[in-house]
Design a protein around this motif. Structure first.
Motif, PDB file in Angstrom:
ATOM      1  N   GLY A   1       4.631  47.269 -32.634  1.00 39.08           N
ATOM      2  CA  GLY A   1       5.964  47.480 -32.321  1.00 39.08           C
ATOM      3  C   GLY A   1       6.706  46.689 -33.343  1.00 39.08           C
ATOM      4  O   GLY A   1       6.223  45.726 -34.070  1.00 39.08           O
ATOM      5  N   LEU A   2       8.103  46.991 -33.524  1.00 41.92           N
ATOM      6  CA  LEU A   2       9.020  46.220 -34.294  1.00 41.92           C
ATOM      7  C   LEU A   2      10.080  45.900 -33.441  1.00 41.92           C
ATOM      8  O   LEU A   2      10.501  46.544 -32.621  1.00 41.92           O
ATOM      9  N   HIS A   3      10.598  44.642 -33.593  1.00 44.09           N
ATOM     10  CA  HIS A   3      11.692  44.283 -32.678  1.00 44.09           C
ATOM     11  C   HIS A   3      12.547  43.446 -33.881  1.00 44.09           C
ATOM     12  O   HIS A   3      12.174  42.601 -34.504  1.00 44.09           O
ATOM     13  N   ALA A   4      13.880  44.112 -33.605  1.00 50.62           N
ATOM     14  CA  ALA A   4      15.271  43.595 -34.572  1.00 50.62           C
ATOM     15  C   ALA A   4      15.601  42.135 -33.871  1.00 50.62           C
ATOM     16  O   ALA A   4      15.628  42.067 -32.760  1.00 50.62           O
ATOM     17  N   VAL A   5      15.352  41.085 -34.671  1.00 45.02           N
ATOM     18  CA  VAL A   5      15.664  39.514 -34.132  1.00 45.02           C
ATOM     19  C   VAL A   5      17.290  39.408 -34.321  1.00 45.02           C
ATOM     20  O   VAL A   5      18.070  39.338 -33.523  1.00 45.02           O
ATOM     21  N   GLU A   6      17.715  39.449 -35.734  1.00 50.80           N
ATOM     22  CA  GLU A   6      19.152  39.335 -36.110  1.00 50.80           C
ATOM     23  C   GLU A   6      19.274  39.396 -37.491  1.00 50.80           C
ATOM     24  O   GLU A   6      18.372  39.281 -38.187  1.00 50.80           O
ATOM     25  N   PHE A   7      20.454  39.880 -37.897  1.00 51.28           N
ATOM     26  CA  PHE A   7      21.011  40.019 -39.344  1.00 51.28           C
ATOM     27  C   PHE A   7      21.179  38.605 -39.759  1.00 51.28           C
ATOM     28  O   PHE A   7      21.338  37.597 -39.051  1.00 51.28           O
ATOM     29  N   ALA A   8      21.011  38.564 -40.901  1.00 53.62           N
ATOM     30  CA  ALA A   8      21.523  37.237 -41.941  1.00 53.62           C
ATOM     31  C   ALA A   8      22.874  36.828 -41.479  1.00 53.62           C
ATOM     32  O   ALA A   8      23.623  37.644 -41.297  1.00 53.62           O
ATOM     33  N   PRO A   9      23.150  35.593 -41.374  1.00 53.98           N
ATOM     34  CA  PRO A   9      24.467  35.359 -40.898  1.00 53.98           C
ATOM     35  C   PRO A   9      25.814  35.455 -41.718  1.00 53.98           C
ATOM     36  O   PRO A   9      27.035  35.253 -41.249  1.00 53.98           O
ATOM     37  N   GLU A  10      25.437  35.866 -43.017  1.00 56.50           N
ATOM     38  CA  GLU A  10      26.713  35.904 -44.005  1.00 56.50           C
ATOM     39  C   GLU A  10      27.109  37.001 -44.014  1.00 56.50           C
ATOM     40  O   GLU A  10      26.632  38.346 -43.796  1.00 56.50           O
ATOM     41  N   PRO A  11      28.521  37.259 -43.906  1.00 56.49           N
ATOM     42  CA  PRO A  11      29.333  38.799 -44.071  1.00 56.49           C
ATOM     43  C   PRO A  11      28.872  39.520 -45.336  1.00 56.49           C
ATOM     44  O   PRO A  11      28.573  39.020 -46.358  1.00 56.49           O
ATOM     45  N   GLY A  12      28.368  41.005 -45.104  1.00 57.26           N
ATOM     46  CA  GLY A  12      27.987  41.563 -46.453  1.00 57.26           C
ATOM     47  C   GLY A  12      26.290  41.556 -46.653  1.00 57.26           C
ATOM     48  O   GLY A  12      25.651  42.113 -47.532  1.00 57.26           O
ATOM     49  N   ASP A  13      25.701  40.415 -45.964  1.00 58.99           N
ATOM     50  CA  ASP A  13      24.171  40.429 -46.279  1.00 58.99           C
ATOM     51  C   ASP A  13      23.561  41.557 -45.331  1.00 58.99           C
ATOM     52  O   ASP A  13      23.418  41.357 -43.952  1.00 58.99           O
ATOM     53  N   ALA A  14      22.645  42.221 -45.764  1.00 53.18           N
ATOM     54  CA  ALA A  14      21.859  43.289 -45.147  1.00 53.18           C
ATOM     55  C   ALA A  14      20.533  42.903 -44.744  1.00 53.18           C
ATOM     56  O   ALA A  14      19.799  43.883 -44.357  1.00 53.18           O
ATOM     57  N   ARG A  15      20.075  41.610 -44.871  1.00 56.09           N
ATOM     58  CA  ARG A  15      18.905  41.256 -44.698  1.00 56.09           C
ATOM     59  C   ARG A  15      18.747  41.251 -42.957  1.00 56.09           C
ATOM     60  O   ARG A  15      19.563  40.322 -42.443  1.00 56.09           O
ATOM     61  N   LEU A  16      17.598  41.894 -42.504  1.00 53.13           N
ATOM     62  CA  LEU A  16      17.414  41.840 -41.039  1.00 53.13           C
ATOM     63  C   LEU A  16      15.974  41.192 -40.767  1.00 53.13           C
ATOM     64  O   LEU A  16      15.089  41.482 -41.419  1.00 53.13           O
ATOM     65  N   LEU A  17      15.938  40.014 -39.727  1.00 55.29           N
ATOM     66  CA  LEU A  17      14.807  39.423 -39.625  1.00 55.29           C
ATOM     67  C   LEU A  17      14.160  40.359 -38.381  1.00 55.29           C
ATOM     68  O   LEU A  17      14.702  40.843 -37.396  1.00 55.29           O
ATOM     69  N   VAL A  18      12.795  40.569 -38.770  1.00 57.84           N
ATOM     70  CA  VAL A  18      12.128  41.652 -37.752  1.00 57.84           C
ATOM     71  C   VAL A  18      10.737  41.026 -37.366  1.00 57.84           C
ATOM     72  O   VAL A  18      10.045  40.479 -38.190  1.00 57.84           O
ATOM     73  N   SER A  19      10.610  41.138 -36.179  1.00 54.49           N
ATOM     74  CA  SER A  19       9.320  40.774 -35.451  1.00 54.49           C
ATOM     75  C   SER A  19       8.433  41.984 -35.588  1.00 54.49           C
ATOM     76  O   SER A  19       8.583  42.895 -35.061  1.00 54.49           O
ATOM     77  N   HIS A  20       7.019  41.633 -36.321  1.00 56.94           N
ATOM     78  CA  HIS A  20       6.129  42.847 -36.135  1.00 56.94           C
ATOM     79  C   HIS A  20       4.749  42.377 -35.817  1.00 56.94           C
ATOM     80  O   HIS A  20       4.552  40.980 -35.388  1.00 56.94           O
ATOM     81  N   GLU A  21       3.642  43.196 -35.919  1.00 56.98           N
ATOM     82  CA  GLU A  21       2.328  42.893 -35.362  1.00 56.98           C
ATOM     83  C   GLU A  21       1.335  43.555 -36.312  1.00 56.98           C
ATOM     84  O   GLU A  21       0.132  43.949 -35.678  1.00 56.98           O
TER      85      GLU A  21
END
Length: 604
Positions: A216-236
């Protein structure tokens, strides 16, 4: 609330607990508590949190600048969920009916004012995620027809951006509101979701990511700055929960590899330069700061125990909710300063847990033991956790302490299906739920009997939700082990439960059993407590919620009717709420009833 035994209680008078013992265990429930505050990203002085200070779990607004606290919700059966708009101007909270989890999102000004239906165009449903941006709101809803995900531009017309018969949810929204991440299970297994990124401007597809079956993949949250497309993801990908950073626009991906046993979760520091990592291993947790530029891992000082949640504030301080089996919950900073307390007396301390690792049919089983006063062997309560994707740990548990105060040893078993021990352990019950977990419970039971800790003639089994299901299955499939059973909001008749439960749980069951009852009926029958009702010899107490959407009342009534038909000794306690209660005194009544039943049938 109604209490209605369907057969006469045992004529035996239970041993009376000393008044000071009753007062102590009840004080643990009555002591007011608060949750970890959530803060508005653009107005971090504005916070919301949950508290049961009035005797009912409700939502509160806290302005850190002025020091004012205000109760936002006030409903007979409580309110479990709230959040804030990014600017802190609005509190959002979910309004269901008497705990049935079916309802709508409401809003209220942070300073107070009228409650308003947030999006009148969106009909009531089970919630499927909520993300609030400065210019757009995204929310999910589910019904028996499947899932719908909506996007509502501020000042614009809400629209459906995704619809499917399988479960899906809103998972993350970029800081500027331009990118929406949804979790979906189009492949047919909601236990291992995939991610999809959409543009909120035109609903266009940006990217898809799925790691394949069993991962499974779970999206945690986007990076906190506007325009930043980095997404923190939980994986296994390596058989346990870990993290990666995915730039959803470029496709670049970086796994966050740390040399720690167990499982790792996390979130961003507000400047995007580091991650706040939570590390869970062997029923305890720790916190770390992971610097993204250097890869440096720095442990934050927290006492041994369990961190229920943590957040990094704009000034770099870390706030967390912490407790241990002995010490009550506290909202504190990592440096030890208390952040938030509820008015009133703190709850009494409780009892330490001991670890046991027991060989089982699927590998070593981790169990926790709490001893009462006196010498072994003890009358023992096996408290089985729900989920099944959950675990018991070294945290403060008022219910556990109540049994110990009453004279019972308590045993928790992190059976196969539990989280925190890797993906293979969590998934081992697939195709054979219930019976697999009880093999591990039996292994721990036998080991502790051999050790001289558990008196085999005085062992009771109890649990809520999935733990209630396991309780009923245990007294039917292992009647020689158990002197009594106490099942709270259980699955009791799996075929009827499947028919009546919310669609999201039906999808979960199809994945867990390998199909629907029409496709693999024998598996559902094999795992259903109703199948073994004729083998039940122990007295049993069943606690049931009238409005429970997860373990519905009809399937419990079917089981009780079968007990009644064969003259089995049983009692039932019904309450007018859903899958548990947010009302403190109602919870105390349920525990009081359970202890009374236990003391009558399994004397410590």
């Amino acid at each position: 609330m109604t209490a209605s035994p369907t057969s006469p209680p045992s004529p035996e008078v239970p041993p009376a607990l000393p008044a000071e013992v009753t007062a102590r265990w009840q004080a643990r429930f009555r002591a007011p508590r608060v949750s970890l505050p959530e803060w508005a990203v653009d107005a971090p002085h504005r916070n919301v949190y949950a508290s049961d200070r009035t005797g009912v779990v409700e939502q509160y607004a806290w302005d850190r600048t002025t020091g004012t606290h205000r109760q936002v919700t006030d409903r007979p059966n409580g309110t479990l969920v709230s959040t804030l708009s990014p600017d802190g101007s609005t509190v959002w909270w979910f309004a269901d009916t008497d705990g049935d989890e079916f309802g709508v999102w409401m809003t209220q000004p942070f300073e107070g004012g009228p409650d308003t239906v947030a999006l009148p165009e969106v009909q009531p449903a089970y919630p499927g995620g909520l993300e609030i941006g400065s210019s757009v709101v995204a929310l999910g809803r589910s019904t028996d027809d499947g899932s719908e995900l909506w996007v509502a531009p501020v000042g614009g017309t809400p629209r459906v951006v995704y619809r499917h018969s399988e479960p899906a949810s809103v998972d993350a929204l970029s800081r500027d509101g331009s990118l929406l991440v949804i979790s979906h299970s189009e492949h047919g297994d909601p236990r291992y979701p995939a991610l999809r990124v959409l543009r909120t401007e035109d609903d266009g597809l940006v990217a898809d990511k799925w790691d394949g079956e069993g991962r499974g993949l779970h999206a945690v949250e986007f990076a906190p700055e506007p325009g930043d497309a980095r997404l923190l993801v939980s994986h296994e990908r390596r058989g346990r929960e870990e993290l990666l950073i995915w730039d959803v626009l470029s496709g670049a991906e970086t796994e966050v590899v740390v040399d720690l046993p167990g499982e790792v979760s996390g979130g961003w520091y507000p400047d995007g330069s580091a991650l706040l990592l939570g590390h869970d291993h062997a029923a305890r947790s720790e916190l770390y700061r992971y610097d993204l530029a250097t890869g440096t891992l720095e442990q934050l000082e927290t006492p041994p125990g369990v961190v229920r949640g943590a957040t990094a504030r704009p000034d770099g301080t870390v706030e967390l909710a912490w407790s241990s089996s002995e010490h009550p919950p506290v909202i504190r900073r990592a440096d030890g300063a208390v952040v938030l307390t509820a008015p009133g007396e703190p709850p009494p301390p409780a009892h330490p847990v001991e670890d046991r690792w027991v060989p089982g049919p699927g590998g070593d089983v981790h169990a926790l033991l709490v001893r009462p006063a006196g010498d072994a062997p003890y009358a023992t309560a096996f408290l089985l956790h729900g989920g099944p994707e959950a675990c018991d740990d070294d945290s403060y548990r008022a219910r556990r302490a109540a049994y110990v105060d009453a004279g019972y040893a308590v045993v928790h078993v992190n059976y196969r299906g539990s989280t925190g021990y890797g993906s293979e352990w969590r998934d081992a019950l697939t195709g054979r739920p219930g019976l697999t977990e009880l093999e591990d419970v039996a292994a721990v039971y036998d080991a502790l009997v051999t050790e001289g800790v558990v008196d085999p003639a005085r062992a009771l089994v109890t649990g809520g939700s999935w733990g209630g299901f396991l309780t009923l299955l245990a007294i039917g499939t292992q009647p020689e082990r158990w002197a009594a059973g106490i099942a709270e909001v259980p699955v009791a008749d799996y075929l009827a439960a499947y028919e009546d439960e919310m669609e999201g749980l039906r999808a979960y069951d199809r994945a867990l059993f390998g199909g629907s009852p029409d496709e693999v009926r024998d598996r559902y029958v094999r795992s259903s407590p109703l199948t073994y009702v004729d083998q039940v010899t122990a007295p049993v107490l069943v606690v049931a919620g009238a409005n429970d959407p997860r373990c519905p009342i009809r399937q419990i009534d079917n089981y009780l009717a079968a007990l009644e038909q064969r003259g089995a000794q049983h009692e039932v306690y019904r309450f007018d709420a859903g899958h548990g209660s947010l009302v403190v005194e109602e919870t105390i009544r349920q525990v009081e009833r359970a202890l009374d039943f236990a003391l009558r049938h399994v004397r410590p």
